[in-house]
Design a protein around this motif. Structure first.
Motif, PDB file in Angstrom:
ATOM      1  N   TYR A 127     -61.309  48.516  58.927  1.00  9.68           N
ATOM      2  CA  TYR A 127     -62.644  48.367  58.332  1.00  9.68           C
ATOM      3  C   TYR A 127     -62.708  49.118  57.010  1.00  9.68           C
ATOM      4  CZ  TYR A 127     -63.440  53.002  60.402  1.00  9.68           C
ATOM      5  OH  TYR A 127     -63.351  54.338  60.732  1.00  9.68           O
TER       6      TYR A 127
ATOM      7  N   TRP B 216     -63.925  51.913  54.567  1.00 15.00           N
ATOM      8  CA  TRP B 216     -64.255  53.308  54.857  1.00 15.00           C
ATOM      9  C   TRP B 216     -65.136  53.872  53.750  1.00 15.00           C
ATOM     10  CZ3 TRP B 216     -60.010  57.664  55.056  1.00 15.00           C
ATOM     11  CH2 TRP B 216     -60.497  58.770  55.760  1.00 15.00           C
TER      12      TRP B 216
ATOM     13  N   LEU C 262     -63.781  53.927  43.615  1.00 14.18           N
ATOM     14  CA  LEU C 262     -63.137  54.445  44.823  1.00 14.18           C
ATOM     15  C   LEU C 262     -63.462  53.530  45.995  1.00 14.18           C
ATOM     16  CD1 LEU C 262     -61.574  56.763  46.255  1.00 14.18           C
ATOM     17  CD2 LEU C 262     -63.766  57.859  46.625  1.00 14.18           C
TER      18      LEU C 262
ATOM     19  N   VAL D 213     -56.373  62.783  57.143  1.00 12.25           N
ATOM     20  CA  VAL D 213     -57.165  62.978  58.366  1.00 12.25           C
ATOM     21  C   VAL D 213     -56.241  63.357  59.519  1.00 12.25           C
ATOM     22  CG1 VAL D 213     -58.696  61.889  60.034  1.00 12.25           C
ATOM     23  CG2 VAL D 213     -58.988  61.428  57.610  1.00 12.25           C
TER      24      VAL D 213
ATOM     25  N   GLU E 174     -54.770  66.946  58.968  1.00 13.85           N
ATOM     26  CA  GLU E 174     -55.628  68.052  59.375  1.00 13.85           C
ATOM     27  C   GLU E 174     -55.878  68.020  60.880  1.00 13.85           C
ATOM     28  OE1 GLU E 174     -55.972  70.393  56.557  1.00 13.85           O
ATOM     29  OE2 GLU E 174     -58.107  70.293  56.984  1.00 13.85           O
TER      30      GLU E 174
ATOM     31  N   ARG F 279     -54.036  75.412  55.035  1.00 18.94           N
ATOM     32  CA  ARG F 279     -55.072  74.969  54.101  1.00 18.94           C
ATOM     33  C   ARG F 279     -54.638  75.175  52.654  1.00 18.94           C
ATOM     34  NH1 ARG F 279     -60.958  73.289  54.549  1.00 18.94           N
ATOM     35  NH2 ARG F 279     -60.329  71.634  55.952  1.00 18.94           N
TER      36      ARG F 279
ATOM     37  N   PHE G  56     -56.366  63.666  44.002  1.00 13.03           N
ATOM     38  CA  PHE G  56     -57.246  63.586  42.828  1.00 13.03           C
ATOM     39  C   PHE G  56     -56.465  63.018  41.643  1.00 13.03           C
ATOM     40  CE2 PHE G  56     -59.422  67.520  44.754  1.00 13.03           C
ATOM     41  CZ  PHE G  56     -60.089  66.714  45.656  1.00 13.03           C
TER      42      PHE G  56
ATOM     43  N   LEU H 285     -66.063  73.599  62.318  1.00 15.28           N
ATOM     44  CA  LEU H 285     -65.087  72.717  61.674  1.00 15.28           C
ATOM     45  C   LEU H 285     -65.782  71.724  60.753  1.00 15.28           C
ATOM     46  CD1 LEU H 285     -62.769  72.096  64.745  1.00 15.28           C
ATOM     47  CD2 LEU H 285     -62.230  73.458  62.725  1.00 15.28           C
TER      48      LEU H 285
ATOM     49  N   LEU I 151     -66.403  73.553  57.610  1.00 12.07           N
ATOM     50  CA  LEU I 151     -65.240  73.726  56.718  1.00 12.07           C
ATOM     51  C   LEU I 151     -64.695  72.371  56.293  1.00 12.07           C
ATOM     52  CD1 LEU I 151     -62.370  73.206  58.377  1.00 12.07           C
ATOM     53  CD2 LEU I 151     -62.767  75.501  59.201  1.00 12.07           C
ATOM     54  N   SER I 152     -65.464  71.316  56.536  1.00  9.82           N
ATOM     55  CA  SER I 152     -65.119  69.971  56.065  1.00  9.82           C
ATOM     56  C   SER I 152     -63.778  69.487  56.598  1.00  9.82           C
ATOM     57  CB  SER I 152     -65.100  69.906  54.537  1.00  9.82           C
ATOM     58  OG  SER I 152     -66.373  70.158  54.048  1.00  9.82           O
ATOM     59  N   LEU I 153     -63.630  69.553  57.896  1.00 12.69           N
ATOM     60  CA  LEU I 153     -62.404  69.020  58.497  1.00 12.69           C
ATOM     61  C   LEU I 153     -62.406  67.506  58.360  1.00 12.69           C
ATOM     62  CD1 LEU I 153     -60.010  70.199  60.410  1.00 12.69           C
ATOM     63  CD2 LEU I 153     -61.183  68.846  62.130  1.00 12.69           C
ATOM     64  N   PRO I 154     -61.311  66.939  57.857  1.00 16.29           N
ATOM     65  CA  PRO I 154     -61.258  65.480  57.742  1.00 16.29           C
ATOM     66  C   PRO I 154     -61.489  64.822  59.097  1.00 16.29           C
ATOM     67  CG  PRO I 154     -59.455  66.456  56.565  1.00 16.29           C
ATOM     68  CD  PRO I 154     -60.126  67.571  57.298  1.00 16.29           C
ATOM     69  N   GLY I 155     -62.215  63.714  59.066  1.00 14.09           N
ATOM     70  CA  GLY I 155     -62.594  63.055  60.306  1.00 14.09           C
ATOM     71  C   GLY I 155     -64.038  63.368  60.646  1.00 14.09           C
TER      72      GLY I 155
ATOM     73  N   PHE J 241     -66.486  66.164  55.385  1.00 19.22           N
ATOM     74  CA  PHE J 241     -65.269  65.986  54.592  1.00 19.22           C
ATOM     75  C   PHE J 241     -65.421  64.863  53.583  1.00 19.22           C
ATOM     76  CE2 PHE J 241     -61.344  63.464  54.099  1.00 19.22           C
ATOM     77  CZ  PHE J 241     -60.663  64.342  53.273  1.00 19.22           C
ATOM     78  N   ILE J 242     -65.986  63.746  54.036  1.00 19.63           N
ATOM     79  CA  ILE J 242     -66.126  62.588  53.153  1.00 19.63           C
ATOM     80  C   ILE J 242     -66.912  62.976  51.906  1.00 19.63           C
ATOM     81  CG2 ILE J 242     -67.049  60.247  52.963  1.00 19.63           C
ATOM     82  CD1 ILE J 242     -64.777  60.372  54.889  1.00 19.63           C
TER      83      ILE J 242
ATOM     84  N   PHE K 138     -65.033  65.512  49.726  1.00 19.36           N
ATOM     85  CA  PHE K 138     -63.933  64.840  49.035  1.00 19.36           C
ATOM     86  C   PHE K 138     -64.456  64.027  47.859  1.00 19.36           C
ATOM     87  CE2 PHE K 138     -60.983  61.308  48.429  1.00 19.36           C
ATOM     88  CZ  PHE K 138     -59.792  62.000  48.277  1.00 19.36           C
ATOM     89  N   MET K 139     -65.563  63.310  48.085  1.00 26.56           N
ATOM     90  CA  MET K 139     -66.104  62.477  47.004  1.00 26.56           C
ATOM     91  C   MET K 139     -66.588  63.329  45.847  1.00 26.56           C
ATOM     92  SD  MET K 139     -67.995  59.467  49.145  1.00 26.56           S
ATOM     93  CE  MET K 139     -68.638  58.638  47.707  1.00 26.56           C
TER      94      MET K 139
ATOM     95  N   VAL L 299     -62.467  74.980  49.506  1.00 24.01           N
ATOM     96  CA  VAL L 299     -61.932  74.407  50.738  1.00 24.01           C
ATOM     97  C   VAL L 299     -61.231  75.476  51.574  1.00 24.01           C
ATOM     98  CG1 VAL L 299     -60.193  72.787  51.595  1.00 24.01           C
ATOM     99  CG2 VAL L 299     -61.698  72.119  49.723  1.00 24.01           C
TER     100      VAL L 299
ATOM    101  N   PHE M 194     -66.409  58.762  60.279  1.00 22.41           N
ATOM    102  CA  PHE M 194     -65.567  57.571  60.332  1.00 22.41           C
ATOM    103  C   PHE M 194     -66.241  56.341  59.730  1.00 22.41           C
ATOM    104  CE2 PHE M 194     -63.405  60.280  63.357  1.00 22.41           C
ATOM    105  CZ  PHE M 194     -62.077  60.035  63.030  1.00 22.41           C
TER     106      PHE M 194
END
Lengths: 644, 520
Positions: A91, A93, A99, A167, A170, A201, A212, B396, B399-403, B407-408, B411-412, B432, B481
């Motif tokens: 799908y 995202w 982007l 993803v 991490e 990290r 980036f 978590l 701290l912006s854990l991906p997922g 985080f999204i 990141f943006m 981060v 997600f």
């Protein structure tokens, strides 16, 4: 690089293979990831109800993923070499300006290798843990975390873009954090877990910055689009992206200079050390570099730095390994060193990629076997990890001894065991590329032979040095069975090289380049074997034919340095941690001081502004503003009067 | 339903709820709480219903518009309406409010905020003020009249002042006065700017109607002064370094649920105002001051995070973490790229839930022990695993854990920053790492290790508390997600804002997707 790799840039873009739409069994890729994730959710949220069967579910989900992976692998085998890559788009995202990114998975020759390694070794380690963790009250949760790890690791290797890979990247870091600190009531273990996460990290920042750069230059983060666009970028950008990716890899794979967390990570239960901190997660950095081959192929500088980092790490890891008395830490140092070999190989470009993955796979088997055997030894020794209190255990635990022994023969590189083939190829490729790198790899092999023989002798040979009351015994079948299977891998893993099997298999993804030979292959192999024999002989002399002290001897400066991990923690503390703490304390103090002063200043300012406004009656605007401010002030006053 | 005044109704329902709850007897605390919860749920229903009338493809235009003359002689109208950004913020308010009310259920009965002596307010006052704040927040996010926006901006201070000053911890009076003084100063500057607009602007009956003002040329100097008037007010509210010092005191003294109300919703008015008013009204000034503001935002990110690491008080730690997060939001807005601003808007939503999770769960733990000090806790994980697990989850997210959803957005913001100001990107990305430190240090000290004295009998989360935690976790996962539904609503409004400030994305110069689309 001494040998020009000028062909690579020209051919790089053409090397990219076509990626087909997923059909049939490749549509189940998502399920491979979802199964263990489902297991993790049930086990972590299900509570005590799942205690009795949780571990079974944990094993079955991984087995399910393995079966899907195996069928995919067999399907790929049956296809032509240029039809072995499939993409499944799930799908959309992200979508903002330029982007645009979807969530999708990519099964190809490279990722399927990892899938098989992760799910197969992962399944064996799940089985082993059923017995190993049987007496732990929180076993269900342990399996939940392990399932979470498998899921995240599969996501990492199956992702079709850097962001989705991140993803998973991490996710495995989180699972590692949770599992290192699994016995978190021990303060040191909780600290080790935090250290691992934080140092990772630092590497993650590298990976982020690399993304980036990629977006900035190519407008995409998807593998295929980035790789297609790389040849259009300037050398500076390609090198910068390569170095930033390397920083990410260095953190995750415990390479110099971010290696300090791995030894502490041994705080986790032994199956965790085997699965996460030996066979799979720590090799993610190698995966990242090899996956990014189209980027590295275009930057000699980045490749050289990769190779140097690998060479440095393989030597320091081996040196640290020579001085460790804790069996798990000795093996951890060895992991660091072996991954150094893989990174070195990956830094050699198309001449080395396939061998990096080859060594990664054989290492996955024999190192997991070694760790699980060590766990089996600990199991029989009341969880003691100090080899100075082991000795002569071969009679008490014959199966463990045999399995550890086979892993030992594999890792030091005795033919025909797996490690011989994979490591020899790396040493050869390194020599062909650069004498200095080759020498590092060669010396590393000698030290490896020494420290691994030391572990072997101190544990299974020499004299009994057990504590009174310890009765070593063989572990139950559920634990020895995985050992036997993994030992089988240590024996037969070299078979992947028959007919250049793995090299041909991976070629469509990473390319391959026959190296120019600096010296005859047989001479180099003989030299390597000689160095290995010297290492083994030295260990025999020092530990088999001389008594081993039950307490740690004084040791010289070098031994001392190696025992303290070459002072990596000391350096980190002095250079980063302490100044950071001082800065933090200073800012807290400043904020507190500034706070009071600001409030006072504010009060003065408020009074002053009002006074000035009152004096200026000229403009209509200002008097209006004043009236309204008066209103606001009245409101405040009213509120203040209405009793706080 | 086309002309149904959704936004007015969404404001009136909580007001009515506040009145009803206020009318109950002092002894009927439970009834008052239930009325409040129902009112907030009905509000949520209204806002969700409004989604059916909101055309997200057309998210760049103001929709659900209501426009009535109010004080014609001064050009003030009662005008409400939302674009994609505004609607998302209204939605955030409506979703968070029932969670906050449910979390506050026992605020006045147990823990350090238990009210016994004089000075303590009643439950009726407590829940009414929260509902009044909800109404005012919705009004703020939907205000299309600059004067109306200002009035609500100031009026909001009073209920919050009462909530902190009446129901807060031991230092509540100090914190309340400080909160009021800082925000009044900001309001004062904004007031000057608002009045000035009436005279420098187009004037007439709709002198403050936003769409009328957007195209108006105030002249460079005037616009810059006006911009500063609004911006400083918003920067204090947001809060941005160096105007942040009121927030840690306010959040530490307020009850945890009020803390969430404050940082999760009310403070968003500040950053929302920058995006909603500062940029469209004064594009040239915004461009002019952007580099300086970016620097302030960077300082906020790093300073907030570093001071958070050094905190001994759990609530203050979370407050400073918020300062750092607001730095990211401001950064995203003022780098003026699509990713930056969409990310910043998404960040406002995600921060609301991530902070709500952390502060409310920390609040549940604090109510058991009655202490805000990190050192009071230790090894709690052993006796309350669900509490510890959800605290870690929320940590978590922070701290912006991906997922997870933050985080999204982070990141943006970062990627949007990089394409405009690469150097700023390098600094921001260090946040981060710092976030990992303050979150994991807090978790390690409170939850892991040996169980320390006084925590042996900590009960795990109760059913009501689980009802609070579950939706927060669900939203954080879902938006991690599937952020696209929200982005689809936000993006058009962001693109319009960027057009208004006459900025286009500097890079990528050759986006792969565009090239591919052209091929088709």
């Amino acid at each position: 690089m001494m040998i020009p790799t000028s062909e690579a840039p020209a051919g790089a873009a053409e090397q990219l293979q076509n990626i087909g739409e997923a059909t049939g069994v490749f549509n189940l890729t998502w399920l491979m990831i979802a199964l263990p994730l489902f297991g993790a959710l049930v086990l972590l949220c299900g509570g005590k109800r799942t205690d009795s069967w949780g571990h079974i579910l944990g094993c079955l989900t991984v087995l399910g993923s393995f079966l899907i992976g195996a069928i995919q692998f067999l399907t790929l085998l049956g296809k032509d070499a240029d039809e072995r890559a499939y993409n499944q788009h799930l799908y959309d995202w992200l979508d903002s300006g330029n982007l645009q990114l979807g969530v999708g998975f990519q099964v190809d020759q490279l990722s399927i290798c990892f899938v098989l390694l992760i799910t197969f070794v992962g399944f064996l380690i799940h089985l082993y843990s059923v017995e190993y963790m049987a007496h732990d009250l929180r076993r269900r949760r342990f399996f939940g975390y392990l399932n979470l790890f498998i899921s995240a690791m599969l996501l990492l290797v199956l992702a079709d873009s850097y962001l989705l890979l991140f993803v998973g990247w991490e996710g495995v870091g989180l699972a590692s954090y949770l599992l290192i600190g699994f016995w978190q009531h021990v303060p040191d273990y909780a600290t080790a877990a935090k250290k691992a996460f934080v140092m990772n990290r630092v590497g993650d920042i590298g990976l982020l910055v690399a993304m980036f750069f990629m977006f900035d230059q190519f407008g995409s983060l998807a593998f295929d689009e980035v790789f297609e666009a790389v040849p259009g970028a300037s050398d500076g950008w390609v090198t910068a992206i390569g170095l930033m990716l390397l920083l990410g890899a260095v953190g995750k794979s415990a390479q110099f200079p971010l290696q300090a967390w791995l030894l502490d990570a041994m705080a986790g239960p032994t199956p965790v050390s085997a699965l996460i901190h030996a066979a799979t997660m720590v090799t993610a950095g190698v995966y990242l570099i090899v996956r990014s081959a189209p980027i590295y192929n275009l930057s000699d500088t980045a490749q050289l730095v990769v190779a140097i980092v690998g060479a440095i790490t393989l030597v320091i890891g081996a040196l640290i390994g020579t001085a460790k008395d804790d069996i798990k830490k000795a093996l951890a140092a060895s992991t660091m060193s072996q991954i150094g070999y893989m990174v070195l190989a990956a830094g050699l470009g198309p001449a080395g990629y396939a061998f990096a993955i080859f060594h990664l796979l054989t290492h996955g088997f024999f190192k997991a076997g070694l760790f699980l055997s060590a766990g089996s030894v600990m199991h029989g020794m009341h969880d003691d990890t100090d080899m100075r209190r082991y000795g002569a255990l071969r009679a008490a635990m014959p199966i463990t001894y045999a399995c550890f022994g086979l892993g030992f023969l594999a890792i030091i590189g005795i033919p025909p065991f797996a490690g011989f083939w994979s490591k020899d190829k790396i040493i050869e490729a390194a020599f062909n590329d650069n004498i200095a790198l080759g020498l590092c790899a060669l010396i590393g092999a000698g030290i490896t032979a020494f420290y691994m023989s030391r572990v072997m002798i101190m544990t299974f040979f020499s004299d009994k040095r057990w504590d009174s009351g310890v009765h070593p015994h063989e572990s139950p079948k559920l634990m020895t069975l995985p050992l036997i299977v993994l030992a089988g891998g240590a024996v037969l893993g070299g078979g992947l090289l028959i007919n250049d099997g793995i090299v041909t298999w991976l070629e469509p993804v990473v390319g391959h380049e026959e190296a120019h030979h600096r010296m005859p292959v047989w001479a180099l192999t003989a030299l390597t074997l000689f160095v290995i024999v010297v290492g083994v002989a030295a260990a025999l002399k020092m530990y088999q034919f001389s008594p081993v002290a039950r307490t740690q001897p004084q040791g010289g400066v070098l031994v001392h340095a190696a025992r303290h991990d070459l002072y990596q923690d000391t350096v980190n503390e002095a250079v980063l941690m302490r100044p950071g703490q001082w800065a933090t304390r200073f800012l807290v103090w400043l904020d507190h001081r500034g706070l009071d002063n600001l409030v006072n200043g504010l009060a003065a300012l408020l009074g002053g502004t009002a006074g000035r406004l009152r004096r200026v009656q000229a403009g209509f605007v200002r008097s209006y503003a004043l009236t309204m401010f008066g209103g606001a002030a009245l409101t405040v006053l009213a509120v203040l009067v209405v009793r706080l | 339903m086309e002309d149904f005044p959704f936004m007015t109704v969404a404001m009136c329902v909580p007001l009515a709820g506040a009145a009803l709850a206020g009318l109950t007897q002092r002894s009927q605390a439970e009834l008052a709480r239930r009325i409040a919860l129902v009112a907030s749920l009905v509000t949520l229903g209204v806002v969700l219903l409004a989604a059916t009338e909101f055309n997200s493809d057309n998210g760049s235009t103001y929709q659900l518009v209501e426009n009535h003359n109010w004080i014609s002689s001064f050009g003030v109208s009662y005008a409400l309406g939302v674009d994609g950004i505004g609607y998302v913020m209204v939605l955030l308010t409506a979703v968070l409010m029932p969670i906050i009310l449910l979390a506050s259920w026992r605020d006045l009965d147990e823990g350090e905020h238990a009210q016994t002596g004089p000075g303590g307010g009643t439950t009726q006052l407590y829940v009414s003020m929260m509902l009044v704040l909800e109404a005012m927040s919705i009004g703020q996010f939907a205000a299309l009249d600059v004067f109306l926006f200002y009035v609500l901006f100031e009026a909001m201070l009073i209920p919050m002042y009462i909530l902190i000053g009446r129901f807060g911890g031991p230092q509540r009076q100090y914190a309340a006065v400080k909160f009021l003084l800082y925000n009044l100063l900001g309001g004062l500057l904004m007031l000057v700017a608002v009045v000035w607009i009436n005279f420098a602007g187009p004037g007439g009956e709709k002198a403050y109607y936003l769409p009328n003002l957007v195209q108006y040329d105030f002249g460079t100097d005037t616009a810059r002064w006006l911009f500063l008037g609004f911006f400083v007010a918003f920067a204090i509210k947001a809060p941005l370094w160096p105007f942040h010092t009121w927030l840690p005191d306010a959040m530490a003294e307020a009850t945890p649920s009020n803390g969430v109300l404050l940082s999760g919703i009310l403070d968003k008015v500040g950053v929302f105002g920058m995006l909603h008013l500062c940029l469209p009204l004064f594009p040239e000034a915004a461009r002019h001051f952007a580099p300086a503001i970016v620097v302030l935002a960077l300082i906020s990110i790093l300073y907030g995070a570093m001071v958070a690491i050094g905190q001994t008080d759990l609530k203050r730690l979370i407050a400073y973490a918020s300062v750092s997060h607001f730095g990211f939001i401001v950064l995203g807005i003022f780098v003026m790229t699509s990713q930056g601003q969409s990310g910043a808007t998404l960040y406002m939503v995600n921060h609301g839930f991530a902070t709500a999770g952390l502060l409310l769960i920390a609040g549940f733990m604090m109510s058991r022990r009655g202490s805000r000090l990190i050192s009071s806790y230790g090894g709690v994980q052993k006796v309350a695993p669900v509490l510890a697990g959800s605290f870690l989850f929320a940590g978590l997210a922070n701290l912006s854990l991906p997922g997870l959803s933050p985080f999204i957005s982070e990141f943006m913001v970062l990627i949007g920053t990089f394409t405009r100001y690469p150097i700023a990107g390098y600094f921001a990305v260090a946040g981060v790492l710092l976030a990992a430190l303050y979150v994991l240090i807090a978790y390690q000290r409170t939850m892991t290790g040996e169980l320390t004295e006084g925590n042996e009998d900590t009960p795990d989360l109760k059913t009501r508390e689980l009802l609070v935690v579950t939706p927060v976790i669900a939203v954080i996962l879902a938006l991690g997600f599937f952020p696209k539904p929200l982005l689809d609503v936000i993006d058009p409004a962001v693109e319009r804002t960027l057009t208004q400030v006459e900025r286009t994305d500097p890079r990528p110069e050759h986006p792969v997707q565009v090239a591919a689309e052209e091929k088709k």
